[in-house]
Design an enzyme around this catalytic site. Structure first.
Site, PDB file in Angstrom:
ATOM      1  N   THR A  15       0.942  -1.351   0.409  1.00  0.00           N
ATOM      2  CA  THR A  15       0.122  -0.387   0.096  1.00  0.00           C
ATOM      3  C   THR A  15       0.983   1.518  -0.322  1.00  0.00           C
ATOM      4  O   THR A  15       2.571   1.589   0.039  1.00  0.00           O
ATOM      5  CB  THR A  15      -1.246   0.286   0.917  1.00  0.00           C
ATOM      6  OG1 THR A  15      -0.435   0.276   2.639  1.00  0.00           O
ATOM      7  CG2 THR A  15      -1.931  -0.679   1.708  1.00  0.00           C
ATOM      8  N   ASP A  16       0.119   2.164  -0.209  1.00  0.00           N
ATOM      9  CA  ASP A  16       0.834   3.499  -0.370  1.00  0.00           C
ATOM     10  C   ASP A  16       0.483   4.352   1.038  1.00  0.00           C
ATOM     11  O   ASP A  16      -0.143   3.745   2.332  1.00  0.00           O
ATOM     12  CB  ASP A  16       0.419   4.281  -1.555  1.00  0.00           C
ATOM     13  CG  ASP A  16      -0.944   4.687  -1.810  1.00  0.00           C
ATOM     14  OD1 ASP A  16      -1.875   4.705  -0.621  1.00  0.00           O
ATOM     15  OD2 ASP A  16      -1.503   5.124  -2.673  1.00  0.00           O
ATOM     16  N   ALA A  17       0.553   5.220   0.607  1.00  0.00           N
ATOM     17  CA  ALA A  17       0.844   6.205   2.165  1.00  0.00           C
ATOM     18  C   ALA A  17      -1.052   6.132   2.888  1.00  0.00           C
ATOM     19  O   ALA A  17      -0.966   6.720   4.021  1.00  0.00           O
ATOM     20  CB  ALA A  17       1.556   7.553   2.450  1.00  0.00           C
ATOM     21  N   GLY A  18      -1.594   6.222   1.668  1.00  0.00           N
ATOM     22  CA  GLY A  18      -3.076   6.203   1.847  1.00  0.00           C
ATOM     23  C   GLY A  18      -3.216   5.015   1.842  1.00  0.00           C
ATOM     24  O   GLY A  18      -5.088   5.061   2.204  1.00  0.00           O
ATOM     25  N   ILE A  20      -4.032   2.208   0.187  1.00  0.00           N
ATOM     26  CA  ILE A  20      -4.493   1.574  -1.196  1.00  0.00           C
ATOM     27  C   ILE A  20      -3.262   1.369  -2.301  1.00  0.00           C
ATOM     28  O   ILE A  20      -2.418   1.836  -1.778  1.00  0.00           O
ATOM     29  CB  ILE A  20      -5.335   2.967  -1.690  1.00  0.00           C
ATOM     30  CG1 ILE A  20      -6.053   3.394  -1.208  1.00  0.00           C
ATOM     31  CG2 ILE A  20      -5.430   1.931  -3.158  1.00  0.00           C
ATOM     32  CD1 ILE A  20      -6.856   5.194  -1.972  1.00  0.00           C
TER      33      ILE A  20
END
Length: 138
Positions: A15-18, A20
């Site tokens: 996942t990314d920082a969000g 997602i």
């Protein structure tokens, strides 16, 4: 022809920082599904390279992102041969979210991957060995 299915669980690293799934990770998921599809056909990529001197390489990828996957999601990634010729193959691939508590699936990402056959030493295009082509077309 039925699509090959490979399960994937989403981890923090995906996942990314969000929170997602980072878009490029779908390419990794598709690669894993293609590798396991080949393995299910009796084609082991390291052995293939050692015995034939050739290998498959991705020549083109087109993906469409429809919905995000998130941490802990359970996915099923498919690989389905669309065509195979003497020098390459085209596969349709999809990533589905398995809806928690149900068998329902939601399409998250779909794509078309074109893989060519190359000589492993020179990386120049070559012909797929006939025994491999036969395995691709059961």
């Amino acid at each position: 022809m039925t699509a090959f299915e490979f399960p994937i669980r989403i981890y923090w690293e995906d996942t990314d920082a969000g929170g997602i799934v980072f878009y490029a990770n779908y390419l990794k998921f598709f690669e894993r599904a293609r590798t396991e599809w080949l393995r299910a056909l009796g084609i082991h990529q390291r052995t293939l390279r050692e015995q034939s001197g050739g290998m498959f390489v991705v020549a083109d990828a087109a993906l469409k992102y429809l919905r995000p996957a998130r941490l802990d999601d359970e996915l099923v990634v498919t690989a389905q041969l669309q065509e195979a010729g003497r020098a390459g193959m085209v596969l349709a691939q999809q990533a589905f979210l398995i809806e928690p508590g149900t068998a329902a699936r939601t399409l998250l990402c779909e794509g078309t991957i074109r893989a060519g056959w190359v000589d492993a030493q020179t990386m120049k295009p070559a012909r797929i060995p006939s025994d491999i082509l036969q395995k691709l077309h059961p």
